[in-house]
Design an enzyme around this catalytic site. Structure first.
Site, PDB file in Angstrom:
ATOM      1  N   HIS A 129     -19.425 -12.481  18.698  1.00 22.52           N
ATOM      2  CA  HIS A 129     -18.271 -12.766  17.821  1.00 22.52           C
ATOM      3  C   HIS A 129     -18.801 -13.360  16.524  1.00 22.52           C
ATOM      4  CE1 HIS A 129     -15.064 -12.055  20.830  1.00 22.52           C
ATOM      5  NE2 HIS A 129     -16.071 -12.291  21.665  1.00 22.52           N
ATOM      6  N   GLN A 157      -7.468 -10.183  19.424  1.00 15.22           N
ATOM      7  CA  GLN A 157      -7.681 -11.441  20.171  1.00 15.22           C
ATOM      8  C   GLN A 157      -6.404 -11.979  20.833  1.00 15.22           C
ATOM      9  OE1 GLN A 157     -10.588 -14.260  20.397  1.00 15.22           O
ATOM     10  NE2 GLN A 157      -9.081 -14.192  22.046  1.00 15.22           N
ATOM     11  N   ASP A 180     -22.344 -13.287  23.337  1.00 13.68           N
ATOM     12  CA  ASP A 180     -20.936 -13.655  23.149  1.00 13.68           C
ATOM     13  C   ASP A 180     -20.727 -14.681  22.035  1.00 13.68           C
ATOM     14  OD1 ASP A 180     -18.220 -13.441  23.548  1.00 13.68           O
ATOM     15  OD2 ASP A 180     -18.185 -14.434  25.496  1.00 13.68           O
TER      16      ASP A 180
HETATM   17 FE   FE2 Z   1     -16.214 -12.081  23.775  1.00 15.29          FE
END
Ligand code: FE2
Length: 422
Positions: free
Chosen positions: A57, A150, A307
């Protein structure tokens, strides 16, 4: 005559080979005597293809503490915090933080990253910023962008519309977050919708799927069905899949063949899964990592993703995929030598195949991207997470780090030690 010759290194499979590079290509591998514009002495060191991160991200990275820290440490507080930050951050701030992260990545030999980009806000500043970052780092780092709703594809008024806008702006991959939609049924519908969008546009598909401790969160079943329906195969990836940790074993015995049949891949993120999952448990606390070895035994490609680094969900991280694999091998108990070697392959070749990188590897004809590590083999690299002595991207030396030798001030003991295998 080569432009660059990497001399005397040990490849991940244990063979010794020199690598000759001309322009941005590997043109020879073996025992090479030709002249070279520059020689890198890799005698005794591991020479590997670069690290690859298939799940990140970058719109949120290096923002830890903004606007405040995640006090509960939960996924849900992280999402709420990010919901505030994404409306405060300017395009320039996001670009600066992301490009700085890419500098760290290059220094660690990490030369390909797939990053999810939040497409929830109508302003789409994150998308604008990440497209700019992709353009800036393209000469040395492959960046894939995923359109990531999201807050849910249907849970916000403009969620679907904004995801489509992001794809129209040039985002490469379709995302998804079915477990965050309002109901199981809307989650399943989002998967049918997103799978169709990916298939119609000829794009890859990567879904945050079942990132929950709920043993009844079963969107991966629906995702596998849609991947099979559209024939997406290895162009589709299920990220996290943490609910599989908590599922009933009988159900999993039905699920694994469905995932294998679809050809889709899986991306657990061990640093984040072990940190965020199980937060509602007392004791025993669940680890929350998906069933890695069991999927691999079924022939399902499984990589390791990073991540988060210094963001609303995770307060640590250094862009080192060896840290990721190190945590993964512990949590998944992959401690047999063959399993540890596989963990190294997961953050290199397997991750590259998950991202469908066409030009990856140390074979003649491939693009000249590689990393020289201060370790003798992949398992030692995992144990030491050592210095990246040299990082080469597109045939050019882009980063160097000095060896991690220590000086001892002890009488009767060596003055210098290197913590390599005896
Ligand atoms: Fe993620």
């Amino acid at each position: 005559m080569f432009d660059l010759l990497v001399k005397g290194g040990t490849l991940p499979d244990g063979t010794q080979a020199d690598i000759g590079i001309t322009g941005d290509r590997i043109v020879a591998v073996g025992t090479l005597e030709a002249e070279a514009g520059r020689v890198i002495d890799a005698t005794g060191d591991l020479v590997a293809p670069p690290f690859v991160d298939p799940h990140f991200h970058m719109d949120a990275t290096l923002s830890y503490g903004l606007p405040r820290v995640n006090a509960s440490g939960t996924l849900l507080e992280g999402i709420a915090l990010w919901g505030e930050l994404r409306d405060l951050a300017t395009v320039d701030e996001m670009v600066d933080r992301a490009v700085t992260y890419c500098d760290w990545a290059v220094s660690m030999g990490l030369l390909a990253i797939r990053t999810h980009v939040d497409t929830t806000p109508d302003h789409l500043r994150g998308v604008e910023a990440m497209l700019e970052v992709k353009r800036r780092v393209a000469p040395y780092l492959d960046l894939q962008l995923v359109a990531f709703p999201q807050d849910g594809l249907y849970r916000t008024k403009t969620g679907r519309e904004n995801l489509i806008r992001a794809l129209d702006m040039g985002v490469d991959v379709v995302g998804g977050i079915p477990h965050f939609e309002r109901t199981m049924e809307e989650g399943a519908e989002s998967l049918r919708d997103l799978g169709r969008i990916a298939a119609e546009r000829g794009l890859m598909w990567d879904v945050h799927c079942d990132e929950t401790d709920d043993p009844m969160s079963r969107h991966v079943e629906t995702m596998a069905r849609e991947v099979t329906r559209h024939g997406l195969g290895g162009r589709a990836a299920g990220s996290h899949l943490t609910s599989m940790h908590s599922m009933d074993n009988y159900y999993v015995s039905k699920l694994l063949p469905l995932i294998a049949e679809s050809g889709m891949t899986a991306i657990p993120n061990p640093l984040i899964n072990i940190t965020l999952q199980g937060r509602h448990d007392t004791y025993p606390k669940r680890r929350g990592l998906t069933r890695v070895k069991e999927m691999q035994a079924m022939g399902i490609p499984v990589g390791w993703g990073q991540d988060c680094v210094l963001d609303p969900w995770y307060s640590l991280g250094t862009a080192d995929m060896l840290d990721v694999a190190f945590m993964g091998l512990h949590v998944a108990q992959m401690t047999h030598p063959a399993e540890m070697e596989r963990c190294f392959t997961m953050v290199t070749e397997v991750n590259a195949s998950i991202m469908n990188l066409p030009d990856y590897g140390l074979q003649v004809g491939k693009r000249a991207d590689l990393v020289v590590l201060d370790a003798g083999n992949p398992v030692e690299a995992l144990r030491l997470r050592p210095a990246r002595l040299a990082v080469i991207s597109r045939g050019k030396l882009v980063a160097e780090t000095k060896r991690g030798d220590a000086t001892l001030h002890l009488s009767g003991r060596p003055a210098t030690i290197r913590r390599r295998n005896p």
